[in-house]
Design an enzyme around this catalytic site. Structure first.
Site, PDB file in Angstrom:
ATOM      1  N   ASP A 270      -5.281   6.847  -4.080  1.00 35.66           N
ATOM      2  CA  ASP A 270      -4.372   7.981  -3.979  1.00 35.66           C
ATOM      3  C   ASP A 270      -4.376   8.116  -2.334  1.00 35.66           C
ATOM      4  OD1 ASP A 270      -2.662  10.051  -3.833  1.00 35.66           O
ATOM      5  OD2 ASP A 270      -3.601  11.438  -5.112  1.00 35.66           O
TER       6      ASP A 270
ATOM      7  N   LYS B  55       3.918  14.206   3.183  1.00 38.11           N
ATOM      8  CA  LYS B  55       3.298  14.758   4.425  1.00 38.11           C
ATOM      9  C   LYS B  55       3.498  14.026   5.716  1.00 38.11           C
ATOM     10  CE  LYS B  55       1.222  16.698   0.474  1.00 38.11           C
ATOM     11  NZ  LYS B  55       1.550  16.052  -0.649  1.00 38.11           N
TER      12      LYS B  55
ATOM     13  N   TRP C  47      -7.643  16.749  -7.124  1.00 41.50           N
ATOM     14  CA  TRP C  47      -6.279  17.442  -7.215  1.00 41.50           C
ATOM     15  C   TRP C  47      -6.111  17.494  -8.500  1.00 41.50           C
ATOM     16  CZ3 TRP C  47      -1.195  15.019  -7.939  1.00 41.50           C
ATOM     17  CH2 TRP C  47      -0.213  15.808  -7.490  1.00 41.50           C
TER      18      TRP C  47
ATOM     19  N   ALA D  30      -2.042  10.035   0.153  1.00 37.63           N
ATOM     20  CA  ALA D  30      -1.177  11.038   0.087  1.00 37.63           C
ATOM     21  C   ALA D  30      -1.236  11.593   1.632  1.00 37.63           C
ATOM     22  CB  ALA D  30      -1.448  12.124  -0.697  1.00 37.63           C
TER      23      ALA D  30
END
Length: 394
Positions: free
Chosen positions: A208, A243, A127, A210
């Protein structure tokens, strides 16, 4: 003094969003920004989130501050969601943060407090904001091979070779699931091999997380993280609720610091609260309360899980449809990776010139590295995208 400021390059993804909005074409398609959309192009509020907010409206009696580290009920619920039965509360420090990005930033700050010479290994690609934040902080960044441009899968041998060069005091950033931007993910056996490398090198993993629930399911998407947590004495986990709860604008995130013992946990918890105080003092409460209410209320949790599963299975269906359409148009299985990838994204392997042609000739917007947001598609736009991909020669 402010006249001395230098112009900052705009975020490429956000700039693409502005370009899309300015495009007057009626049939334009936005596959750029990483936001879930339903078949109508809308990002809905989940039913359980609505219900939790209604309960809060009826029962809240104050808007005073919560703790520097966040609401204890949120901390516990998130720890259990991420780690399941593997959660060891006595050795786990937890921090509520401003979104997943806030969790990442606080994780980096925490590690730098512990080691001022911190070096961070990140996947190639990753990212973009990962590297942007690290560069802004002045942290040395080392990339490790991850994506195989030929197979559109994981270059696992390259990844292992590069991570073997990490040392004690280094940090290794890993995507817990649904790799952004590629969509290519590690198997559980591969996670086990990464754990062995981390054991040998002594590097600190930062995971991470997410997109838990967007790939193969809530439990399945946490499996790699849980495996690392079971084998490595110190682990940092940055989680986002944007999300899987659909609460993007509430900016709700969480940082877990898994420590070797209770004494270290106390040190980490104090340092994490200190970092919040130095950055923004108290973390946002509203989104955290939504999450804890949903996760601790059986009927709301069941409804949330059902709706999240519908979102996940819907994206898998779109993947299979796109892969099938491309198979029919190309007469080959070279786009089979689209169905194999997981999460919101896939990297198509198109050149920047091909991406530009797709935008200009077909009104289809994707990130310059050819990352597409699968959730931006629907039954009507899949054939249009497939035809564009084939016509520009991807």
């Amino acid at each position: 003094m402010l006249g001395n400021l230098k112009p900052q390059a705009p975020d490429k993804i956000l700039a693409l969003m502005g370009e899309f909005r300015a495009d007057p074409r009626q049939g334009k398609i936005d596959l750029g920004v990483g936001v879930y959309k339903d078949a109508t192009g809308h990002t809905p509020i989940m039913r359980a989130v609505h219900a939790a907010e209604q309960r809060m409206l009826e029962t809240e009696t104050t808007k005073t501050y919560a703790g520097l580290s966040g609401e204890p009920e949120f901390q516990k619920a998130m720890g259990e969601l991420i780690l399941g039965d593997g959660l060891k509360s006595e050795t786990t420090a937890t921090l509520a943060t401003v979104g997943g990005t806030g969790a990442l930033r606080q994780a980096l700050e925490l590690a730098r407090m512990a080691n001022p010479d911190l070096r961070v290994f990140v996947s190639d690609p990753t990212w973009p904001n990962h590297v942007s934040i690290m560069n802004f902080m002045g942290l040395p960044v080392q990339t490790y091979r991850y994506f195989d441009a030929e197979t559109r899968g994981v270059d696992f041998e390259g990844m292992k070779a590069d991570l073997a060069a990490a040392k004690k005091g280094d940090m290794v950033l890993l995507h817990g699931c649904c790799h952004n931007p590629t969509g290519a993910n590690l198997t559980l056996d591969q996670w086990a091999e990464i754990a062995s490398i981390l054991e040998k090198t002594g590097a600190l993993p930062l995971i991470d997380l997410a997109y838990q629930g967007f790939g193969d399911g809530l439990e399945e998407d946490a499996a790699g993280t849980r495996l690392i947590a079971s084998r490595i004495p110190e682990v940092l986990i940055a989680a986002s609720c944007s999300k899987n709860f659909g609460i993007y604008r509430e900016r709700t995130g969480c940082l877990l610091a898994l420590c070797a013992d209770a004494a270290t946990r106390e040190l980490a918890q104090g340092a994490m609260a200190f970092l919040n105080r130095q950055t923004y003092s108290f973390p946002p409460f509203h989104g955290a309360k939504i999450v804890s209410t949903v996760l601790t209320t059986p009927e709301l949790r069941a409804d949330w899980m059902a709706e999240l599963e519908a979102v996940r299975s819907g994206m898998l269906r779109l993947r299979e449809q796109l892969a099938g359409e491309l198979r029919d148009l190309s007469g080959s299985d070279r786009f089979g990776f689209v169905a194999e990838h997981r999460g919101m994204f896939s990297r198509l392997g198109a050149t920047p010139e091909q991406v530009k042609r797709i935008k200009e000739e077909f009104g289809i917007y994707m990130v310059g590295d050819s990352r597409i947001n699968i959730a931006g598609l629907n039954d009507n736009t899949i054939p249009i995208l497939a035809r564009a991909i084939i016509e520009v020669g991807v």
